[in-house]
Design a protein around this motif. Structure first.
Motif, mmCIF file in Angstrom:
data_model
loop_
_atom_site.group_PDB
_atom_site.id
_atom_site.type_symbol
_atom_site.label_atom_id
_atom_site.label_comp_id
_atom_site.label_asym_id
_atom_site.label_seq_id
_atom_site.Cartn_x
_atom_site.Cartn_y
_atom_site.Cartn_z
ATOM 1 N N ASN A 374 -3.911 2.138 -14.749
ATOM 2 C CA ASN A 374 -4.545 1.807 -13.474
ATOM 3 C C ASN A 374 -3.922 2.552 -12.304
ATOM 4 O OD1 ASN A 374 -2.110 0.514 -13.291
ATOM 5 N ND2 ASN A 374 -2.931 -1.386 -12.514
ATOM 6 N N GLY A 378 0.393 11.668 -8.197
ATOM 7 C CA GLY A 378 0.568 13.108 -8.047
ATOM 8 C C GLY A 378 -0.693 13.925 -7.924
ATOM 9 N N ARG B 108 14.492 -2.753 -19.971
ATOM 10 C CA ARG B 108 14.586 -3.942 -19.105
ATOM 11 C C ARG B 108 14.496 -5.229 -19.914
ATOM 12 N NH1 ARG B 108 11.434 -1.741 -13.762
ATOM 13 N NH2 ARG B 108 12.777 0.057 -13.575
ATOM 14 N N HIS B 142 15.917 -4.801 -10.024
ATOM 15 C CA HIS B 142 15.681 -6.238 -9.864
ATOM 16 C C HIS B 142 16.579 -7.074 -10.764
ATOM 17 C CE1 HIS B 142 11.973 -4.438 -8.295
ATOM 18 N NE2 HIS B 142 11.851 -5.518 -7.569
ATOM 19 N N PRO B 173 20.065 -2.084 0.595
ATOM 20 C CA PRO B 173 20.296 -1.774 2.008
ATOM 21 C C PRO B 173 21.460 -2.545 2.619
ATOM 22 C CG PRO B 173 17.960 -2.066 1.607
ATOM 23 C CD PRO B 173 18.662 -2.451 0.350
ATOM 24 N N TYR C 250 5.289 -3.296 -1.939
ATOM 25 C CA TYR C 250 6.562 -2.624 -1.633
ATOM 26 C C TYR C 250 6.784 -1.533 -2.655
ATOM 27 C CZ TYR C 250 9.094 -5.445 -5.196
ATOM 28 O OH TYR C 250 9.534 -6.041 -6.370
ATOM 29 N N ARG C 252 9.315 -0.501 -4.322
ATOM 30 C CA ARG C 252 10.201 -0.689 -5.477
ATOM 31 C C ARG C 252 9.627 -1.680 -6.483
ATOM 32 N NH1 ARG C 252 16.288 -1.441 -3.440
ATOM 33 N NH2 ARG C 252 15.395 -2.749 -1.796
ATOM 34 N N CYS C 253 8.389 -2.068 -6.271
ATOM 35 C CA CYS C 253 7.750 -2.972 -7.226
ATOM 36 C C CYS C 253 7.678 -2.285 -8.578
ATOM 37 C CB CYS C 253 6.346 -3.323 -6.732
ATOM 38 S SG CYS C 253 5.434 -4.433 -7.828
ATOM 39 N N ASP C 254 8.155 -2.940 -9.616
ATOM 40 C CA ASP C 254 8.172 -2.296 -10.924
ATOM 41 C C ASP C 254 7.076 -2.819 -11.842
ATOM 42 O OD1 ASP C 254 11.118 -4.133 -12.139
ATOM 43 O OD2 ASP C 254 9.185 -4.783 -11.356
ATOM 44 N N PRO C 256 3.417 -2.216 -12.639
ATOM 45 C CA PRO C 256 2.363 -1.253 -12.307
ATOM 46 C C PRO C 256 1.009 -1.910 -12.044
ATOM 47 C CG PRO C 256 2.850 -1.178 -14.647
ATOM 48 C CD PRO C 256 3.857 -2.096 -14.038
ATOM 49 N N PHE C 257 0.884 -3.195 -12.392
ATOM 50 C CA PHE C 257 -0.396 -3.877 -12.190
ATOM 51 C C PHE C 257 -0.410 -4.669 -10.887
ATOM 52 C CE2 PHE C 257 -1.340 -2.360 -16.200
ATOM 53 C CZ PHE C 257 -0.324 -2.672 -17.086
ATOM 54 N N THR C 260 1.483 -0.915 -7.123
ATOM 55 C CA THR C 260 0.878 0.406 -7.326
ATOM 56 C C THR C 260 -0.634 0.284 -7.374
ATOM 57 O OG1 THR C 260 2.632 1.697 -8.356
ATOM 58 C CG2 THR C 260 0.464 2.067 -9.186
ATOM 59 N N LEU C 261 -1.117 -0.723 -8.070
ATOM 60 C CA LEU C 261 -2.558 -0.924 -8.188
ATOM 61 C C LEU C 261 -3.140 -1.337 -6.845
ATOM 62 C CD1 LEU C 261 -5.088 -1.089 -9.889
ATOM 63 C CD2 LEU C 261 -4.432 -3.400 -10.565
ATOM 64 N N GLU C 292 13.552 -2.957 4.908
ATOM 65 C CA GLU C 292 14.849 -2.255 5.012
ATOM 66 C C GLU C 292 14.863 -0.996 4.172
ATOM 67 O OE1 GLU C 292 18.072 -4.738 6.995
ATOM 68 O OE2 GLU C 292 17.853 -2.660 6.381
ATOM 69 N N PHE C 293 14.271 -1.056 3.012
ATOM 70 C CA PHE C 293 14.327 0.072 2.087
ATOM 71 C C PHE C 293 13.161 1.023 2.292
ATOM 72 C CE2 PHE C 293 16.140 2.012 -1.633
ATOM 73 C CZ PHE C 293 15.089 2.659 -2.237
ATOM 74 N N GLN C 298 9.417 6.992 2.873
ATOM 75 C CA GLN C 298 9.090 6.367 1.584
ATOM 76 C C GLN C 298 7.644 5.895 1.575
ATOM 77 O OE1 GLN C 298 11.108 6.239 -1.044
ATOM 78 N NE2 GLN C 298 12.905 4.968 -0.728
ATOM 79 N N ARG C 301 5.098 8.857 1.383
ATOM 80 C CA ARG C 301 4.984 9.480 0.056
ATOM 81 C C ARG C 301 4.300 8.546 -0.912
ATOM 82 N NH1 ARG C 301 7.339 9.519 -4.559
ATOM 83 N NH2 ARG C 301 9.020 8.121 -3.972
ATOM 84 N N ASP C 305 0.749 9.539 -2.665
ATOM 85 C CA ASP C 305 0.758 9.683 -4.122
ATOM 86 C C ASP C 305 -0.297 8.816 -4.797
ATOM 87 O OD1 ASP C 305 4.339 10.121 -4.738
ATOM 88 O OD2 ASP C 305 2.749 11.493 -4.145
ATOM 89 N N ARG C 306 -0.697 7.759 -4.111
ATOM 90 C CA ARG C 306 -1.679 6.853 -4.709
ATOM 91 C C ARG C 306 -3.055 6.993 -4.090
ATOM 92 N NH1 ARG C 306 3.111 5.820 -5.437
ATOM 93 N NH2 ARG C 306 3.914 4.670 -7.242
ATOM 94 N N LEU C 340 16.246 -7.928 -1.929
ATOM 95 C CA LEU C 340 15.153 -7.387 -2.730
ATOM 96 C C LEU C 340 14.107 -8.459 -3.055
ATOM 97 C CD1 LEU C 340 14.174 -4.846 -4.077
ATOM 98 C CD2 LEU C 340 15.667 -5.313 -6.002
#
Lengths: 421, 275, 522
Positions: A374, A378, B108, B142, B173, C250, C252-254, C256-257, C260-261, C292-293, C298, C301, C305-306, C340
Motif C-alpha cells: 500500500n 521514491g 522486532r 519504539h 530528541p 508521524y 517514525r511510524c513503523d 506501513p498500514f 505511510t498509508l 520534536e523529531f 523530514q 521528504r 516520497d509518498r 516517542l
C-alpha cells in the motif's frame, strides 16, 4: 570549419558515457567555413585522457568496430549518425577524447570528451573510483536524511513478495540496483555501481577506507570501523546511526563460501532454463548449496535479513554481483531475448502479479492497491541522459536485453567488466 | 588499495595463503540434509540440538536464514523457525545466543526485546552484555529503551556500552543536550565524540555543522576529531560555508598542509563548495 | 520467560477481574481507547501486550458489541504484531453474526499474516507462552480460523486462498484448513468484496458533527511550522474560510498500514480535489504527532516520497508550541512513551472555514472519495453563506417581522445580515437587499441632515453604513471579521439612540427646531 559531436544522440555533457554496448552518436557541421563542395570528409580519432579507456567506432551498431572512423558530413548542417562503444574501461572522467579532423588535415575541427563507465569488481577500483563512489553514496544517504531512505524503505517485509521467492527476483533486483546507480550518477556522473565478487576473497573491499571492517565471528553488534575521512562513518539507514556487520568469515583472505560461480552458472542445466537458474536465490532444496542467500547470511547484521538488508550499502554491491552472474549466464546461454521460452519462466495460471513478463514492477509503477503493497516510495525509476530503457515504470520484460543486443533501444546503460557485448 | 588502469577479464591467480584460507572457509560442515521438503525441518532439528557441535548448529542456522530469502517458500516453517530462535536466546553457546538475538531483533520480535530489556534492568537475568543488548534493541526506535540508554551513557565506564547508548539516543530528541555535550567534551574518548557527531545529525543538523566548523578551526583538537568535523562539513550547505571566512581560510590551508587524508578531504570540500 | 513490569502485571490482573463482571463489555471497551490512563508513559511493546490482553478478554465474553468491533477490525486492517493480530482474529469470532464487510479486513490480514507468522500463546498475558518458543497458535492459524467462521461470506477470499494452496506456502495444518474453507464455499457465493460496514458499526468510525464546537481560545497558544519552515498560528492556518482536510501521522511510524498509508492517501485526496476543480478551494494538511523529531526537512521528504503535492495550500505541519492544546482540540487517539509515539489510531478530520471540526474519520481505513465529498459539501455551503444554524435564522426573521420604521428595519436587517444571524437562500439576494436598504438608509440620513443640519447621529449613521458596506461587499464570504462587524453595528445603534434621544428631549420641551422650519411640534 567546425563540427559538433553528440554522444548518445544528446548535446548534454551528462550523456557522454559509454558502456560496451553500441551508443548512437551524431555529428554535424556548425561552421562550414573552409568547406568546398556540399560536404566535408571527416575522420574521427580517439585519444586517451587522464581517465583512460578506449573506444570503437562503426557506421552501424554491429561488428567489432574500428579505432577510427571516417565519414562525410554535409555542409548544410544535416546530422550524420555513427556509433561508438567502449572497448576498455575508464577509471575517471573524462577518459577518452574524440577528435574530428578534416581528412588529410591535422587541425581539429571538433572534439568531445567522454568516459567508458563500467561496473567493475570492487577490489579492482582505483582509490579515486572508490572515493567517488562512497562519496556519492554518503551524499545520497545524507546521514539518514537523504533519499536513500526510499531504497531501504522499499526492501522491507511489506514489499518482499514483489521481489523474492518468485521468478521476478532477478529482473526486480536488476532494476533496483540500476535505480540506485542512476541516483548516484545524478550526484557524480563518473560513478558506476560496483560488485562484490563474493565467491572470492575481497580484502580490499572490507577496509576502513571502503566498506569498513567488523569483527570476525563477532556478536553482530559491532559498528564497522571506517577511516575518519570516510564519509560512510556518518551512514544512517535505520533508527540508529552506523553500520553493523560482523563477518562469519575472514574478510582479510577468504570468501563466505557460497556456491562457486561455475556451479551457480550450471544451475540452469540441463537446457539452460531460467526456472532452474533462478534457484541461486536461496539454498537448493535438500542441500546447503546456496549462492545469493549465503552471501547475505555470511554477516551478522542488517544485511542478513530481508526487512533490513538494504540498510547496508554492501547490499547493493552484493546484488550487483548476483546481477552480474545473471548477465554472464545470459551471455553464455543467449538468454537476452524474452521471446525465447528458456530466458524466463512463464506459467499458466500466471505467477503472482509483478512476476509475469508483461507486469510492471513495484514500486516504480506506483500501484498501491492489493495485492501490491500500500505504499510506493521514491516514484518512478530514475532516468538516464544516456539511454531511455527500461523506462520510468519498467515491466519485467524490460530488464533482459540490458546491453541492447537484441534491440539497440533496450540498452539500459550499464555493462560489466567481465561480460562483453 | 592497488591502482588499476587496465580492464581485466582474466582471473588473477590468488596468493597461496589466500587460496588456502578460501578453501578452508569454503569447507563448511556437512549437514547431510535430506532432499525435498524435509530439509529445512531437519536443519531446525540440528539447530535446536544442544548436543550437536557449534559449527554444525551455526551452519544449520545459516542455511535456515538463507532460506528466508526465498520468502513464501519459507512460510511453512516460519513460526517454527521463530520458536527455535527464541529458544536459542537462552542457549549455552554465546555465539548462537548473539546470532539469534540479532535475527529476532531485526524482525522486532517482542520476546527478544522483552528479554533484552529485562536484562538491562536486572543484570543477573541478562543473556548478553549491556552493549550488545543496546545494539540489538537499537533496531526498533519504539523498543522503549531511551531512558535506559541515557542512564547507561551517564553511568557506565565501558566505552562500547556508551557508544551503543549513543546510537539509541540518536532517535531521542530529549537526548539532544547530552549528545551535544559529549561531542564538545574534549575529555571524552574520540570514538564517543565521533559517535556523538553521527547521532547529532538527525536530531540537530545545524548543531552538528556549528560544532564541525569550530572543531576544524580548533588547533587543540586531535586529528581524528578534525577529520570528523571535515567529514561532517561535507554534508553542510554552501551558504554556511560562504559566510564563514575563517573556516574557508583554514580549509584552504589544509589543502596543502597536513596528512594525505586531510588534504584529500579539504580538496573535496573545496571542490564541492567551489572555494 | 521475560517478566513484564509491575504495571503490566496489575493491568493484566485488573482485566482478569473485570472480565467476570456483568458490565465487563463496557469496562473493557474503555480500555480499548488509546487515551486511557493505563497507557500513559507505556512503551509500544507494553501497549501491544496490554491491548492484546483486552482483546482476548473481549473475545471471551459472549457476543462482541458493535462498539468494540472497530477495535478488532483495526488490528486486521493494520496488522503489525503477531500477538495482536492473533488476538484480534480470534476476538472477531465473538461477534454474534458475521457480516460480509469483515471479509475486506480479513483478506488484508490473510495476505499480511504470513510475514508476521510467529509462535503465539493465547490465554497467557503477552502471548509468549510459559517457555521460550512455546505456543498454542499463530496469527496465520487464527486468521484462517476466522475466515472459516465467515462461512459463505469468505467467498471474496477464494482467489487468495487458491494462491496459497497452489504455492504450498503454509504449514500443513493451515493448508488443510484452507482446503476445507474452499470446499465449504457454495459455488454461487458472490466473490465481490465491496460490502460496506453496517451503519451500527460505521457510526463509530466516521461521523459528521451535529454541532460544531467553536475554536477554543486555548488554541491561541498553538504555533505551527510547515514543511517550508514557515511559522503561523492556528487561526492563520485554519480560519481561512476554506475547509481543510486534516490527517495525523508521524515519520517514525513503523506500521506501513498506518501513517505511510495515511499520507499516501492524502496525496490521492489532493489528486481527487484537483480533478474536481477543488484544489484551490479546499486545503489539505498533515500534522505530525512527533514535532520534536519531524523537522520541516523530514516532513518535506516524507510527503514528497509518498506522492504529496506540497505548497501553501497543501501542507505538512508540526506544532512548535501548544501540541497539548491541539491534542485536546482534536481529541487525538495517541499515547506517548517519553518523546516517542507508542500507539495511535488512524485519524482524519474535515474542518470548516472557521477551523471547526465538521466530520471525523478514524480508526479504520477511510475512503478518499468520502472525505473529499464531505469537504466539497462544506465548501459549497460556505460559498452560499449558509453558515448559521437554523435557530439563528429563525431569530433573525422574527426580529425582522417586528414592525418598525423602514429605516430601522433596514438597520436591523443589515446588522443581522452581516453578523451572520440571518440566512438567505442565495447570496446574491442578500447582497441586493443589503445594498437597497443601505442606500435607502444613507439617502434618508442625508435628506435628514439637509433639513436639520449635520448632526452627530448622522455622522454615526454614515460611519456605520460605511462599515456595513465594507463588510458586505469587500470582505470575502465566510471570513469572519467580528471587530469590524460590531463596530459598524455599534455606530448605527449609536445613531439610532442619539437621534431618538434628541427627539425625546425635543418632545419633552415641546419644541423641535429644524433648519428652515419653525413649526412647533406639540
Amino acid at each position: 570549419m567546425k563540427v559538433e559531436i553528440e554522444i548518445n544522440d544528446s548535446p548534454q555533457a551528462a550523456a557522454r558515457y559509454l558502456t560496451w554496448a553500441w551508443s548512437p552518436c551524431r555529428i554535424r557541421v556548425t561552421d562550414p567555413a573552409g568547406i568546398t563542395g556540399t560536404s566535408a570528409a571527416v575522420r574521427l580519432d580517439q585519444t586517451a585522457l587522464s581517465g583512460g579507456g578506449s573506444i570503437r567506432f562503426a557506421s552501424t551498431a554491429t561488428g567489432a568496430g574500428a579505432a577510427t572512423h571516417s565519414l562525410s558530413v554535409p555542409r548544410d548542417g544535416t546530422t550524420v549518425s555513427f556509433f561508438v562503444r567502449g572497448l576498455t574501461a575508464s577509471t575517471a572522467d573524462p577518459g577518452v577524447q574524440i577528435t574530428a579532423r578534416q581528412t588529410g588535415a591535422t587541425a581539429s575541427v571538433g572534439t568531445v570528451s567522454l568516459m567508458v563507465r563500467i561496473r567493475k569488481d570492487a577490489t579492482t577500483l582505483t582509490n579515486g573510483e572508490r572515493d567517488r563512489l562512497i562519496a556519492a553514496l554518503a551524499q545520497f544517504n545524507n546521514q539518514g536524511l537523504g533519499r536513500f531512505a526510499d531504497f531501504a524503505g522499499t526492501h522491507v517485509s511489506a514489499g518482499s513478495l514483489e521481489a523474492h521467492g518468485r521468478p521476478g527476483f532477478l529482473p526486480w533486483h536488476r532494476a533496483f540496483v540500476l535505480d540506485l546507480e542512476r541516483e548516484l550518477q545524478a550526484i557524480d556522473r563518473s560513478v558506476a555501481m560496483t560488485y562484490w565478487r563474493f565467491d572470492r576473497p575481497a580484502p580490499a573491499l572490507f577496509t576502513p577506507q571502503f566498506m569498513g571492517r567488523g569483527t570476525f565471528n563477532g556478536p553482530g553488534t559491532t559498528q564497522v570501523t571506517f577511516a575518519a575521512t570516510n564519509p560512510l562513518r556518518f551512514w544512517r539507514a535505520g533508527p540508529a546511526p552506523g553500520i553493523t556487520r560482523d563477518p562469519a568469515f575472514n574478510v582479510g583472505g577468504a570468501s563466505p563460501g557460497p556456491l562457486s560461480q561455475a556451479a551457480a552458472l550450471a544451475l540452469g542445466n540441463p537446457g539452460a532454463l531460467y526456472r532452474n537458474f533462478r534457484r541461486l536465490e536461496s539454498p537448493l532444496p535438500g542441500t546447503q548449496h546456496d549462492y545469493h542467500g549465503m552471501a547475505h547470511v555470511s554477516f551478522s547484521g542488517p544485511i542478513d535479513s530481508i526487512p533490513t538488508a538494504a540498510q547496508d550499502p554492501l547490499f547493493f554491491f552484493l546484488h550487483c554481483n548476483v546481477d552480474r552472474l545473471w548477465a554472464v549466464w545470459q551471455k553464455q546461454q543467449g538468454r537476452f531475448d524474452v521471446a525465447v521460452a528458456a530466458a524466463y519462466e512463464t506459467a499458466a495460471p500466471p505467477h503472482r502479479v509483478g512476476h509475469n513478463l508483461g507486469d510492471t514492477m513495484w514500486p516504480w509503477n506506483g500501484v498501491t492497491t492489493p495485492p501490491r503493497p500500500n505504499f510506493a516510495l521514491g516514484g518512478t525509476l530514475a532516468s538516464s541522459p544516456c539511454v531511455s530503457a527500461p523506462g520510468p515504470k519498467p515491466q519485467v520484460s524490460d530488464c533482459f536485453d540490458y546491453q541492447g543486443a537484441i534491440k539497440l533501444s533496450n540498452n539500459m546503460g550499464f555493462s560489466y567488466d567481465d561480460v562483453p557485448l | 588499495m592497488r591502482k588499476h588502469t587496465r580492464r581485466t577479464t582474466a582471473t588473477r591467480p590468488k596468493p597461496r595463503r589466500a587460496r588456502a584460507a578460501a578453501s578452508a572457509d569454503a569447507k563448511r560442515p556437512e549437514l547431510a540434509l535430506q532432499a525435498g521438503d524435509k530439509a529445512l525441518s531437519q536443519a531446525l532439528a540440528i539447530l535446536g540440538d544442544t548436543e550437536d557441535t557449534l559449527p554444525r548448529r551455526m551452519e544449520a542456522l545459516r542455511v535456515l536464514q538463507a532460506a528466508t530469502f526465498a520468502e513464501n517458500q519459507f512460510d511453512a516453517i516460519r513460526a517454527d523457525y521463530t520458536a527455535a530462535l527464541r529458544k536459542l536466546v537462552h542457549d549455552p553457546q554465546p555465539q548462537l545466543r548473539q546470532r539469534a538475538l540479532g535475527l529476532l531483533s531485526r524482525g522486532r520480535d517482542d520476546y527478544a526485546q522483552a528479554t533484552l530489556l529485562e536484562g538491562l534492568r536486572h543484570p543477573d537475568r541478562a543473556v548478553v552484555g549491556p552493549g550488545d543488548a543496546l545494539s540489538y534493541l537499537s533496531y526498533n526506535a519504539h523498543a522503549g529503551v531511551q531512558s535506559v540508554a541515557r542512564s547507561l551513557f551517564k553511568e557506565s565506564k565501558d566505552h562500547v556500552v556508551r557508544e551503543q547508548a549513543l546510537r539509541v539516543m540518536a532517535s531521542d530528541p530529549a537526548s539532544r543536550g547530552v549528545i551535544r555535550a559529549a561531542l564538545a567534551d574534549k575529555k571524552e574518548p574520540v570514538s564517543i565524540r565521533q559517535m556523538s557527531a553521527a547521532a547529532l545529525h538527525a536530531l540537530d543538523p545545524q548543531a552538528l555543522q556549528d560544532w564541525a566548523g569550530k572543531a576544524v578551526l580548533d588547533k587543540t583538537e586531535p586529528d581524528d576529531i578534525v577529520a570528523t568535523g571535515l567529514t561532517a562539513i561535507q554534508f553542510g550547505d554552501a551558504a554556511r560555508m560562504s559566510d564563514d571566512a575563517a573556516l574557508r581560510k583554514r580549509i584552504g590551508e589544509m589543502r596543502t598542509k597536513g596528512s594525505g587524508r586531510m588534504k584529500r578531504l579539504a580538496k573535496s570540500i573545496s571542490a564541492k563548495h567551489k572555494l | 520467560m521475560p517478566l513484564v513490569d509491575e504495571h503490566e502485571q496489575r493491568f493484566a490482573a485488573e482485566v482478569d477481574r473485570v472480565v467476570q463482571l456483568s458490565d465487563a463489555a463496557e469496562l473493557l471497551l474503555t480500555l480499548c481507547d488509546e487515551r486511557h490512563a493505563a497507557y500513559v508513559d507505556r512503551s509500544a511493546p507494553a501497549i501491544t501486550r496490554m491491548r492484546g490482553w483486552v482483546l482476548e478478554a473481549l473475545g471471551r465474553r459472549p457476543f462482541l458489541a458493535d462498539a468494540a468491533i472497530p477495535y478488532v477490525l483495526e488490528e486486521l486492517e493494520a496488522p503489525s504484531h503477531p500477538y495482536l493480530l492473533a488476538a484480534a482474529a480470534r476476538c472477531l469470532r465473538a461477534v454474534r453474526t458475521p457480516h460480509a464487510s469483515f471479509a475486506v479486513a480479513l483478506a488484508h490480514a490473510f495476505r499480511v499474516a504470513p510475514s508476521l507468522e510467529a509462535p503465539v500463546t493465547l490465554g497467557l498475558y503477552g502471548g509468549f507462552g510459559d517457555a521460550p518458543g512455546a505456543s498454542n497458535t499463530s496469527p496465520v492459524r487464527e486468521v484462517v480460523a476466522t475466515i472459516a467462521w465467515l462461512g459463505p461470506l469468505a467467498a471474496p477470499l477464494a482467489e487468495d486462498i487458491h494462491d496459497t494452496l497452489r504455492s504450498g506456502a503454509a504449514a500443513p495444518d493451515v493448508l488443510l484448513a484452507l482446503e476445507q474453507v474452499l470446499a465449504a464455499l457454495p459455488p454461487d457465493a458472490p466473490r465481490e468484496c465491496c460490502a460496506e460496514l453496517p451503519k451500527s458499526i460505521a457510526r463509530f468510525v466516521h461521523w459528521q458533527a451535529a454541532t460544531r464546537r467553536d475554536v477554543d481560545v486555548a488554541l491561541d497558544k498553538v504555533r505551527l511550522e510547515d514543511h517550508r519552515g514557515n511559522s503561523s498560528s492556528f487561526r492563520t492556518q485554519f480560519r481561512t474560510g476554506q475547509p481543510t482536510i486534516v490527517a495525523f501521522f508521524y515519520t517514525r511510524c513503523d506500521n506501513p498500514f498506518k501513517c505511510t498509508l495515511t499520507v499516501a492517501k492524502l496525496g490521492q485526496v489532493q489528486r481527487l480535489l484537483h480533478a474536481r476543480g477543488l484544489g484551490e478551494s479546499i486545503r489539505t494538511m498533515g500534522i505530525t504527532y512527533d514535532p520534536e523529531f519531524d523537522t520541516p526537512a523530514q516532513l518535506s521528504r516524507y510527503g514528497v516520497d509518498r506522492g504529496l503535492q506540497l505548497n501553501a495550500q497543501h501542507v505538512l505541519i508540526r506544532a512548535t508550541a501548544g501540541f497539548e492544546e491541539l491534542k485536546q482540540y482534536f481529541a487525538l487517539g495517541v499515547s506517548f512513551f517519553e518523546s516517542l509515539v507508542s500507539r495511535h489510531r488512524i485519524e482524519v478530520f474535515v474542518l470548516d472555514g472557521k477551523g471547526r471540526i465538521a466530520a471525523t474519520f478514524h480508526r479504520l481505513n477511510w475512503r478518499e472519495e468520502q472525505v473529499v465529498d464531505r469537504a466539497a459539501a462544506l465548501a459549497e455551503g460556505e460559498k452560499a453563506g449558509t453558515v448559521a444554524s437554523p435557530m439563528a435564522s429563525l431569530a433573525g426573521l422574527a426580529a425582522l417581522a417586528v414592525p418598525k420604521c423602514p429605516l430601522c428595519w433596514a438597520t436591523y436587517a443589515s446588522v443581522l445580515g452581516f453578523s451572520g444571524a440571518l440566512t438567505f437562500p442565495a447570496p446574491w439576494a442578500l447582497r441586493v437587499l443589503a445594498f437597497t436598504f443601505l442606500l435607502v438608509y444613507v439617502t434618508g440620513m442625508l435628506w435628514r441632515a439637509r433639513r436639520t443640519g449635520l448632526r452627530l447621529e448622522h455622522a454615526f449613521a454614515v460611519g456605520g453604513c460605511a462599515v456595513a458596506m465594507f463588510n458586505t461587499f469587500v470582505v470575502p464570504a465566510g471570513v469572519d471579521t467580528p471587530p469590524v462587524v460590531w463596530v459598524g453595528a455599534a455606530l448605527m445603534a449609536c445613531a439610532s439612540v442619539v437621534g431618538v434621544a434628541r427627539r425625546g428631549k425635543a418632545s419633552a420641551s415641546g419644541v423641535v427646531i429644524e433648519r428652515g422650519d419653525s413649526r412647533l411640534v406639540p
